[in-house]
Design a protein around this motif. Structure first.
Motif, PDB file in Angstrom:
ATOM      1  N   GLN A 149      -1.325  68.920 -27.206  1.00 58.38           N
ATOM      2  CA  GLN A 149      -0.709  69.899 -26.305  1.00 58.38           C
ATOM      3  C   GLN A 149       0.516  69.318 -25.613  1.00 58.38           C
ATOM      4  O   GLN A 149       1.474  70.042 -25.315  1.00 58.38           O
ATOM      5  CB  GLN A 149      -1.734  70.372 -25.258  1.00 58.38           C
ATOM      6  CG  GLN A 149      -1.243  71.540 -24.405  1.00 58.38           C
ATOM      7  CD  GLN A 149      -2.385  72.293 -23.796  1.00 58.38           C
ATOM      8  OE1 GLN A 149      -3.036  73.078 -24.473  1.00 58.38           O
ATOM      9  NE2 GLN A 149      -2.635  72.035 -22.534  1.00 58.38           N
ATOM     10  N   ILE A 150       0.495  68.008 -25.342  1.00 58.16           N
ATOM     11  CA  ILE A 150       1.682  67.386 -24.751  1.00 58.16           C
ATOM     12  C   ILE A 150       2.888  67.580 -25.665  1.00 58.16           C
ATOM     13  O   ILE A 150       3.997  67.891 -25.222  1.00 58.16           O
ATOM     14  CB  ILE A 150       1.419  65.885 -24.508  1.00 58.16           C
ATOM     15  CG1 ILE A 150       0.376  65.708 -23.401  1.00 58.16           C
ATOM     16  CG2 ILE A 150       2.711  65.161 -24.128  1.00 58.16           C
ATOM     17  CD1 ILE A 150      -0.068  64.276 -23.219  1.00 58.16           C
ATOM     18  N   ILE A 151       2.652  67.401 -26.955  1.00 60.03           N
ATOM     19  CA  ILE A 151       3.738  67.604 -27.927  1.00 60.03           C
ATOM     20  C   ILE A 151       4.243  69.042 -27.847  1.00 60.03           C
ATOM     21  O   ILE A 151       5.463  69.298 -27.819  1.00 60.03           O
ATOM     22  CB  ILE A 151       3.226  67.279 -29.341  1.00 60.03           C
ATOM     23  CG1 ILE A 151       2.766  65.823 -29.424  1.00 60.03           C
ATOM     24  CG2 ILE A 151       4.300  67.547 -30.385  1.00 60.03           C
ATOM     25  CD1 ILE A 151       2.017  65.475 -30.706  1.00 60.03           C
ATOM     26  N   SER A 152       3.303  69.994 -27.794  1.00 58.06           N
ATOM     27  CA  SER A 152       3.688  71.415 -27.759  1.00 58.06           C
ATOM     28  C   SER A 152       4.482  71.737 -26.509  1.00 58.06           C
ATOM     29  O   SER A 152       5.433  72.533 -26.549  1.00 58.06           O
ATOM     30  CB  SER A 152       2.429  72.288 -27.825  1.00 58.06           C
ATOM     31  OG  SER A 152       1.715  72.041 -29.012  1.00 58.06           O
ATOM     32  N   VAL A 153       4.098  71.145 -25.371  1.00 58.06           N
ATOM     33  CA  VAL A 153       4.813  71.422 -24.121  1.00 58.06           C
ATOM     34  C   VAL A 153       6.250  70.952 -24.223  1.00 58.06           C
ATOM     35  O   VAL A 153       7.185  71.676 -23.854  1.00 58.06           O
ATOM     36  CB  VAL A 153       4.087  70.734 -22.950  1.00 58.06           C
ATOM     37  CG1 VAL A 153       4.946  70.825 -21.675  1.00 58.06           C
ATOM     38  CG2 VAL A 153       2.743  71.391 -22.699  1.00 58.06           C
ATOM     39  N   TRP A 154       6.442  69.734 -24.733  1.00 54.94           N
ATOM     40  CA  TRP A 154       7.813  69.244 -24.837  1.00 54.94           C
ATOM     41  C   TRP A 154       8.627  70.057 -25.825  1.00 54.94           C
ATOM     42  O   TRP A 154       9.837  70.258 -25.627  1.00 54.94           O
ATOM     43  CB  TRP A 154       7.812  67.774 -25.256  1.00 54.94           C
ATOM     44  CG  TRP A 154       7.361  66.820 -24.180  1.00 54.94           C
ATOM     45  CD1 TRP A 154       6.431  65.860 -24.268  1.00 54.94           C
ATOM     46  CD2 TRP A 154       7.873  66.750 -22.842  1.00 54.94           C
ATOM     47  NE1 TRP A 154       6.297  65.183 -23.089  1.00 54.94           N
ATOM     48  CE2 TRP A 154       7.180  65.716 -22.189  1.00 54.94           C
ATOM     49  CE3 TRP A 154       8.824  67.469 -22.123  1.00 54.94           C
ATOM     50  CZ2 TRP A 154       7.417  65.381 -20.869  1.00 54.94           C
ATOM     51  CZ3 TRP A 154       9.063  67.125 -20.805  1.00 54.94           C
ATOM     52  CH2 TRP A 154       8.369  66.099 -20.181  1.00 54.94           C
ATOM     53  N   GLN A 155       7.978  70.526 -26.866  1.00 53.47           N
ATOM     54  CA  GLN A 155       8.693  71.402 -27.786  1.00 53.47           C
ATOM     55  C   GLN A 155       9.093  72.699 -27.103  1.00 53.47           C
ATOM     56  O   GLN A 155      10.218  73.182 -27.282  1.00 53.47           O
ATOM     57  CB  GLN A 155       7.812  71.686 -28.999  1.00 53.47           C
ATOM     58  CG  GLN A 155       7.659  70.484 -29.937  1.00 53.47           C
ATOM     59  CD  GLN A 155       6.696  70.746 -31.062  1.00 53.47           C
ATOM     60  OE1 GLN A 155       5.778  71.558 -30.921  1.00 53.47           O
ATOM     61  NE2 GLN A 155       6.874  70.057 -32.180  1.00 53.47           N
ATOM     62  N   ALA A 156       8.157  73.263 -26.335  1.00 53.26           N
ATOM     63  CA  ALA A 156       8.466  74.500 -25.605  1.00 53.26           C
ATOM     64  C   ALA A 156       9.571  74.264 -24.587  1.00 53.26           C
ATOM     65  O   ALA A 156      10.361  75.178 -24.285  1.00 53.26           O
ATOM     66  CB  ALA A 156       7.205  75.023 -24.911  1.00 53.26           C
TER      67      ALA A 156
END
Length: 922
Positions: free
Chosen positions: A314-321
């Motif tokens: 989810q950390i990866i997804s947040v930075w992508q967002a």
């Protein structure tokens, strides 16, 4: 009809399954007076009759019971009653009058708490919520122990909540929870109580969090329950988590969660969901840093929790967002790093393992690309720092995928870029030989070979041995596994050449032979293999085999241009040398004809070459050593004729001299030496040798001419042999020259001046000194004493001095052996001088008396000379005691007897005396 059902009532239940969440959308709840099977008639007919009864009856109780029956039929049969929503509301509006009438009479065959409950339901259905709440409150107040109280409490709380009376709603929900209501009703009440508390503002949020957390505990008591959430509960749980997340976001974020969770004795099963929902809230609000912090906090606080991989993801997804790809890449790197170790990776489920593999591949690819860019820019050190982690990741990833071949190949390339050859070789080897079905395996196997070839090439010769062993093993493995790959033969040829360079001819030969017999070997490879074989055999002394190998290589050599011509010239030279060595071997073995044949056939292979010229020269030498003088002379003359300017031609004369000398042709040998001497700065060594050869040939004139020329240069001896050689030349000259006097003089003078002597040179010089002394004595005797006497006497004395000088020279050279002779001759000279003086001419101008007086004076002048002669003879006589009697002592005694007869004229017999020797030698 009415009494039966009333009397048969068995129970009371409330149907909540179809109730709404608020009073506005609830259906009335009907009392079930009897629980019997339906009559054996159609449900539609029964419903029609009850409806007709409700419409025609004037009795409130009958009407209420008819409505109950209609509801029961609908519920149990699932049939619609044919009533629209308006019709149904109209029915209940009509029924309200019956309810009120029953309640106003105060007489009811059933329970009033149930009647109040149904009235509340009817009021609610007909849009009179206030009246509905009044009846429910009346029920709770009058009948606190009624089983309908929990439902009533719930409906009252619902109405209060809908009306914004949140404290009242909380109170009634709390009362329900404190009572004995059904679990499902309590679950709803607890959920709604949490909302009531939340609606009261932040002051009540602490109570709200406790309530909502209790809701979560009820629905999600343990980890297995997370996978068994009923569909009907999903929205409730979702709202609960959402509201908790909202409160946490407004009251401290992660810190608030930590405070709430600290109240539980153990970490709740739903804690991860709460962290996740808080992160979602932050993300939806655009607070990406805080969203990441929430996920990271859970990872840090509960690293062993099974949901940690999801939080990392989810950390990866947040930075992508957030539109921050670099930070997303960093998060992916953290995800990869967290599960690099095998134990950590095995704890991941299949979904996360697949995700790790995807992330790890992307992570490794990015580093590989960066490293390649740095290498292209020339920054090899920087590239190595990026290649190394990429290689390690590819290798780790290769052990976690089904088809690892490409990854092993990439790992090998990356390790190589990092300057780590050992792991690179292992990776290439794995990809090349241990991955079934990998279509590029052969290229990976070849990559291992190429790396090893490069490594050996960069090492110094002294350090290549171990590396070449590894290369040989790799080439063996490659050619055995992939026999049809055309690169194998080239590698075999390369290894053969390298073993040859290191001096291991046996190994070189083995690899060269494999190339020679391989059906796929190219001509250039066979050419290289035959070169190796030729050099190995030549180094081993197998020159006949080497010759055959050189001829094979020469046959395979092709090409045009300067370089190709140079290469062919080298091959021909090697071929010529192999023939030359065969000749040398035959010569060493004493096979002269074979040796000469080999030496001479070199010229057919490489005419005019140094090795061919050397072969011609050695053919002559071989004949010389075999004493085949005439054949040797023939070859030497041919060589000088064909190669007059070659450095070896200078040595031809020496060899011809030897051949002529040994074959009985010393004069021709001498001619060769004299011819060579003409071109030398110091010709005399050769000229003197030639003189000796003339001497051997009996050509004394030619010999003496050379002796005279040499001695005319006034050579100075450097050591004894030089002196002896010069004396020998002088002695030969005086022995054969018509006028030997100069050589007698030179011989005596050289011996007297030299510090080196030999018996022979002393004898020669002594003889020459005697010759010169005798000639001087003859001259002395031949000088007459004539008038004027003074002048004649002076000449006589000078001649005497010359004789004495010669005698002294003879004595110095002859030593004690000639002393008796010297004394005798000296005495005789004085005696002769006395005689000559006495016999000298008297001047004619003198009278007789004067003449007599003149003669007396002559006698007085001659007497000392005679006395000197006697003294010398006596000295010679006295030598008897030292040296014994000899010829010249005897002559001195005879002279003394004539000169002093009274003393010396006796008969004397000289005997040799030997001392007596005893038996013991004393």
């Amino acid at each position: 009809m009415l009494a039966g059902p009333a009397a048969g009532q068995e129970s009371f239940r409330v149907e909540l399954g179809r109730d709404g969440e608020t009073l506005a959308d609830m259906h009335p709840v009907f009392l079930t007076f009897e629980n019997r099977p339906l009559p054996a008639i159609s449900p539609e007919e029964v419903a029609r009759r009850y409806r007709r009864l409700f419409e025609t009856s004037g009795e409130p109780e009958v009407r209420v019971d008819a409505l109950n029956r209609l509801a029961q039929i609908r519920d149990r049969s699932g049939l619609e009653l044919g009533l629209s929503a308006e019709q149904e509301v109209g029915l209940y509006r009509d029924a309200l009058a019956s309810y009120e009438a029953i309640l106003s009479r105060g007489a009811f065959s059933g329970r009033l708490d149930e009647l109040l409950y149904q009235m509340a339901k009817a009021y609610a259905l007909t849009g009179q919520p206030g009246r509905s709440v009044e009846r429910l409150e009346q029920l709770v107040g009058l009948y606190p122990d009624s089983p309908l109280v929990p439902e009533a409490q719930f409906r009252i709380a619902e109405a209060a909540f809908a009306g914004g009376q949140y404290p009242k709603a909380e109170s009634h929900y709390q009362a329900l929870l404190a009572g004995s209501g059904r679990p499902d009703l309590k679950a709803k009440a607890r959920y709604m109580m949490g909302w009531s508390q939340f609606k009261q503002g932040e002051a009540a949020w602490r109570r709200a969090t406790i309530t909502f957390m209790a809701v979560l505990d009820q629905f999600l008591p343990d980890a297995p329950s997370l996978a068994r959430v009923p569909e009907a509960s999903i929205d409730t749980l979702d709202d609960t988590l959402r509201v908790l997340a909202m409160m946490a976001a407004r009251t401290g974020g992660v810190a608030a969660l930590d405070t709430w969770l600290a109240r539980a004795p153990t970490l709740p099963a739903w804690a991860a969901l709460l962290y996740d929902r808080l992160a979602d809230v932050y993300t939806q609000q655009g607070r990406f840093e805080e969203a990441v912090a929430v996920n990271q906090a859970f990872v840090n606080r509960y690293p062993q929790h099974p949901t940690v991989p999801d939080f990392r993801d989810q950390i990866i997804s947040v930075w992508q967002a957030a539109g921050q790809p670099d930070r997303a890449e960093g998060a992916r790197a953290d995800y990869v790093a967290a599960y690099r170790e095998d134990a950590a990776y095995r704890r991941l489920d299949a979904r996360h393992q697949e995700r790790w593999r995807r992330f790890a591949r992307a992570w490794a690819d990015s580093r590989y690309v960066n490293a390649s860019a740095l290498r292209r820019a020339g920054d090899l050190a920087g590239a190595a720092e990026w290649y190394a982690p990429a290689a390690a990741e590819y290798q780790r990833l290769a052990m976690r995928v089904v088809a690892p071949g490409p990854l092993w190949r990439l790992a090998g390339d990356a390790w190589l870029g990092a300057g780590r050859q050992a792991p690179a070789l292992a990776a290439f080897r794995t990809a090349g030989y241990q991955v079934p079905g990998y279509d590029a395996a052969v290229d990976s196997a070849w990559a291992e070979v190429r790396v090893l070839i490069d490594r050996v090439g960069r090492l110094a010769a002294a350090d290549q041995s171990l590396a070449l062993v590894s290369l040989s093993a790799a080439v063996d493995r490659f050619t055995e596994t992939y026999p049809d790959d055309p690169r194998g033969t080239g590698a075999l040829a390369d290894v053969a050449g390298r073993w040859l360079t290191l001096g291991n001819g046996n190994r070189a030969q083995v690899y060269a032979r494999r190339v020679q017999v391989h059906p796929l070997a190219q001509p250039s490879e066979r050419y290289a293999a035959w070169l190796v074989t030729a050099r190995v055999r030549q180094a081993a002394g197998a020159f006949a085999s080497a010759e055959r190998a050189w001829r094979q290589a020469l046959a395979l050599h092709h090409g045009a241009g300067t370089e190709a011509a140079r290469e062919e010239a080298k091959l021909r030279r090697q071929l010529a040398e192999s023939i030359y060595h065969q000749g040398a071997q035959a010569a060493d073995q004493g096979d002269v004809p074979l040796a000469v044949a080999h030496f001479l056939r070199i010229e057919t292979v490489l005419p005019g070459s140094e090795v061919a010229i050397q072969g011609r020269f050695d053919a002559a030498n071989t004949l010389l050593r075999a004493s085949q003088w005439q054949d040797a002379i023939h070859q030497l003359q041919r060589f000088r004729h064909d190669y007059p300017d070659h450095p070896l031609a200078v040595r031809i004369r020496d060899k011809l001299v030897l051949a002529y000398s040994r074959s009985g042709q010393p004069r021709r040998a001498a001619d060769e030496l004299l011819a060579r001497a003409r071109d030398l700065a110091n010709p005399w060594p050769d000229r003197l040798r030639a003189a000796e050869l003339y001497h051997d040939a009996g050509d004394i004139e030619a010999r003496n001419a050379l002796y005279r020329q040499y001695l005319a240069t006034s050579p100075v001896p450097i050591e004894g042999p030089d002196h002896r050689r010069l004396q020998r030349l002088r002695h030969r000259l005086l022995s054969t020259e018509a006028i030997p006097e100069p050589w007698h003089e030179a011989l005596v003078r050289a011996e007297l001046d030299s510090p080196w002597h030999s018996d022979q040179t002393l004898a020669w010089a002594t003889d020459s000194a005697w010759v010169l002394a005798r000639r001087a004595a003859d001259r002395f005797r031949s000088l007459p004493l004539v008038q004027p006497l003074e002048d004649a006497l002076a000449r006589k004395e000078r001649a005497l001095a010359a004789v004495r000088q010669r005698l002294e020279q003879a004595e110095r050279l002859g030593g004690e052996a000639v002393r008796s002779q010297v004394l005798f001759l000296r005495a005789e000279l004085y005696r002769q001088l006395a005689r000559d003086l006495m016999a000298s001419e008297v001047p004619g101008s003198l009278n007789e008396l004067e003449a007599l007086q003149y003669r007396v004076l002559l006698e007085e002048e001659a007497y000392p000379f005679e006395e000197e002669a006697i003294a010398l003879h006596e000295a010679n006589h006295q030598r008897i005691t030292k040296t014994g009697y000899d010829e010249w002592i005897g002559k001195s005694l005879e002279a003394l007897a004539r000169m002093h007869p009274g003393r010396y004229q006796r008969q004397v017999r000289w005997m040799e005396w030997h001392p007596e020797v005893t038996n013991d030698g004393a």
